[in-house]
Scaffold this active site. Structure first.
Site, PDB file in Angstrom:
ATOM      1  N   ASP A 293       0.841  -1.206   0.000  1.00 36.77           N
ATOM      2  CA  ASP A 293       0.000   0.000   0.000  1.00 36.77           C
ATOM      3  C   ASP A 293       0.876   1.256   0.000  1.00 36.77           C
ATOM      4  O   ASP A 293       0.372   2.374  -0.050  1.00 36.77           O
ATOM      5  CB  ASP A 293      -1.036  -0.014   1.137  1.00 36.77           C
ATOM      6  CG  ASP A 293      -0.424  -0.091   2.515  1.00 36.77           C
ATOM      7  OD1 ASP A 293       0.818  -0.153   2.636  1.00 36.77           O
ATOM      8  OD2 ASP A 293      -1.199  -0.087   3.501  1.00 36.77           O
ATOM      9  N   SER A 294       2.204   1.065  -0.017  1.00 38.91           N
ATOM     10  CA  SER A 294       3.119   2.180  -0.286  1.00 38.91           C
ATOM     11  C   SER A 294       2.799   2.787  -1.654  1.00 38.91           C
ATOM     12  O   SER A 294       3.245   3.896  -1.957  1.00 38.91           O
ATOM     13  CB  SER A 294       4.581   1.707  -0.242  1.00 38.91           C
ATOM     14  OG  SER A 294       4.763   0.546  -1.033  1.00 38.91           O
TER      15      SER A 294
ATOM     16  N   LYS B 227      -1.000  -9.487   2.853  1.00 37.48           N
ATOM     17  CA  LYS B 227      -0.241  -8.979   4.005  1.00 37.48           C
ATOM     18  C   LYS B 227      -1.122  -8.000   4.771  1.00 37.48           C
ATOM     19  O   LYS B 227      -1.844  -7.206   4.165  1.00 37.48           O
ATOM     20  CB  LYS B 227       1.041  -8.280   3.537  1.00 37.48           C
ATOM     21  CG  LYS B 227       1.843  -7.650   4.691  1.00 37.48           C
ATOM     22  CD  LYS B 227       3.231  -7.236   4.277  1.00 37.48           C
ATOM     23  CE  LYS B 227       3.314  -5.868   3.663  1.00 37.48           C
ATOM     24  NZ  LYS B 227       2.814  -4.761   4.498  1.00 37.48           N
TER      25      LYS B 227
ATOM     26  N   GLU C  91       9.477  -4.141  10.328  1.00 38.55           N
ATOM     27  CA  GLU C  91       9.840  -2.826   9.784  1.00 38.55           C
ATOM     28  C   GLU C  91      10.398  -1.901  10.862  1.00 38.55           C
ATOM     29  O   GLU C  91       9.802  -1.728  11.929  1.00 38.55           O
ATOM     30  CB  GLU C  91       8.609  -2.164   9.128  1.00 38.55           C
ATOM     31  CG  GLU C  91       8.952  -0.784   8.564  1.00 38.55           C
ATOM     32  CD  GLU C  91       7.969  -0.228   7.551  1.00 38.55           C
ATOM     33  OE1 GLU C  91       6.993  -0.926   7.198  1.00 38.55           O
ATOM     34  OE2 GLU C  91       8.194   0.914   7.105  1.00 38.55           O
TER      35      GLU C  91
ATOM     36  N   ASP D 284      -1.046  -6.253  -0.312  1.00 37.13           N
ATOM     37  CA  ASP D 284      -1.311  -5.580   0.959  1.00 37.13           C
ATOM     38  C   ASP D 284      -2.805  -5.372   1.151  1.00 37.13           C
ATOM     39  O   ASP D 284      -3.522  -5.010   0.204  1.00 37.13           O
ATOM     40  CB  ASP D 284      -0.637  -4.204   0.948  1.00 37.13           C
ATOM     41  CG  ASP D 284       0.391  -4.050   2.049  1.00 37.13           C
ATOM     42  OD1 ASP D 284       0.382  -4.852   3.006  1.00 37.13           O
ATOM     43  OD2 ASP D 284       1.210  -3.113   1.949  1.00 37.13           O
TER      44      ASP D 284
ATOM     45  N   GLU E 268      -1.176  -5.534   8.644  1.00 39.02           N
ATOM     46  CA  GLU E 268      -0.311  -4.975   9.682  1.00 39.02           C
ATOM     47  C   GLU E 268      -0.834  -5.271  11.082  1.00 39.02           C
ATOM     48  O   GLU E 268      -2.027  -5.139  11.344  1.00 39.02           O
ATOM     49  CB  GLU E 268      -0.203  -3.456   9.483  1.00 39.02           C
ATOM     50  CG  GLU E 268       0.465  -3.070   8.188  1.00 39.02           C
ATOM     51  CD  GLU E 268       0.620  -1.560   8.013  1.00 39.02           C
ATOM     52  OE1 GLU E 268       0.364  -0.792   8.974  1.00 39.02           O
ATOM     53  OE2 GLU E 268       0.991  -1.151   6.900  1.00 39.02           O
TER      54      GLU E 268
END
Ligand code: KIV
Length: 254
Positions: free
Chosen positions: A43-44, A110, A179, A82, A112
């Site tokens: 999602d960057s 993925k 991260e 993501d 978080e």
């Protein structure tokens, strides 16, 4: 678990895993053909493709559009998609989102968090979808979490990250991104963790593999480069040069 994911998992302690982001067909095809093991449609993309200030503006519609393009290109690499913010608030919603991303070609998803999303990860893995976790700095929580900072500096914070890793493992994930943690914390987690750890901003040789944002690697987003990034090309300068050359040629020949 599908055989591509099993092959990644089998590399624990044996052969490091190279993961790189890509968000479009030509980039994904280039990185796949170059031999990367996993392509993360991160999602960057909210920042490096769409121009938002952080990842919290990314929607599921954005992700589906980009994952579909990347999946068309990736022939060998595992495509990890993501899950954007607010698309996995409950286990039911998490499964629906993961299924939507798998339907457009992802091999895994993925999300978080650790302890806070253990039920969501378990629901997704029980639905037969491979999961990569993400602990340490959580970009979707960056606003409430004091910005982009190193995590795990205090014993308390290091222990909390370790508990997050344990939750991700218990819930059945095959891999976890670590991260921006103190390097010794990433190493301790990797040593204690039975699944593949993938570091970013967490030190060299502290994890089972590394992930990088494509634009950081090739110098494609010159307005911001994280301090831990190690650019290996400068495509922004090359693009500017080619465009200026083109403009000048057009203006001088027509
Ligand atoms: O979105 C992304 O690119 C990521 C990486 C920073 C791991 O989550």
């Amino acid at each position: 678990m599908n055989c591509k994911i099993e092959a990644i998992l089998a590399r624990k302690g044996k052969a490091p895993v190279a993961e790189l982001t890509a968000y479009d067909y030509p980039t994904a095809r280039l990185v796949d053909e170059a031999g990367v093991d996993m392509i993360l449609v991160g999602d960057s993309l909210g920042m490096v493709m769409l121009g938002y200030p952080d990842t919290t503006h990314v929607t599921l519609a954005h992700m589906l559009h980009h994952v579909e393009a990347v999946a068309r290109a990736a022939k060998k690499a595992v495509v990890v998609a993501d899950m954007p913010i607010n698309t996995y608030n409950t286990p039911e919603q998490a499964v629906e989102t993961a299924q939507a991303l798998m339907a457009v070609g992802a091999d895994a998803v993925k999300l978080e968090g650790g302890v806070a999303v253990e039920a969501q990860i378990r629901a997704i893995t029980q639905a037969g979808i491979p999961v990569q976790g993400h602990i340490g700095l959580l970009p979707q929580k960056v606003k409430e979490d004091g910005g982009y900072r190193m995590h795990g500096k205090t014993d308390e914070e290091a222990a909390a990250i370790m508990r997050d890793m344990e939750a991700v493992v218990r819930a059945g994930a095959f891999s976890v991104v670590i991260e921006c943690t103190k390097h010794s914390v990433a190493k301790a987690i990797t040593d204690a963790c039975p699944i593949i750890t993938i570091g970013i901003g967490a030190g060299r040789s502290t994890c089972d593999g590394e992930v990088a944002v494509f634009h950081d690697l090739v110098g494609g987003f010159p307005w911001f480069t994280p301090s831990f990034a190690r650019p290996r090309a400068d495509i922004a300068t090359e693009i500017s040069r080619a465009v200026k050359e083109y403009i000048s040629e057009v203006k001088n020949t027509i």
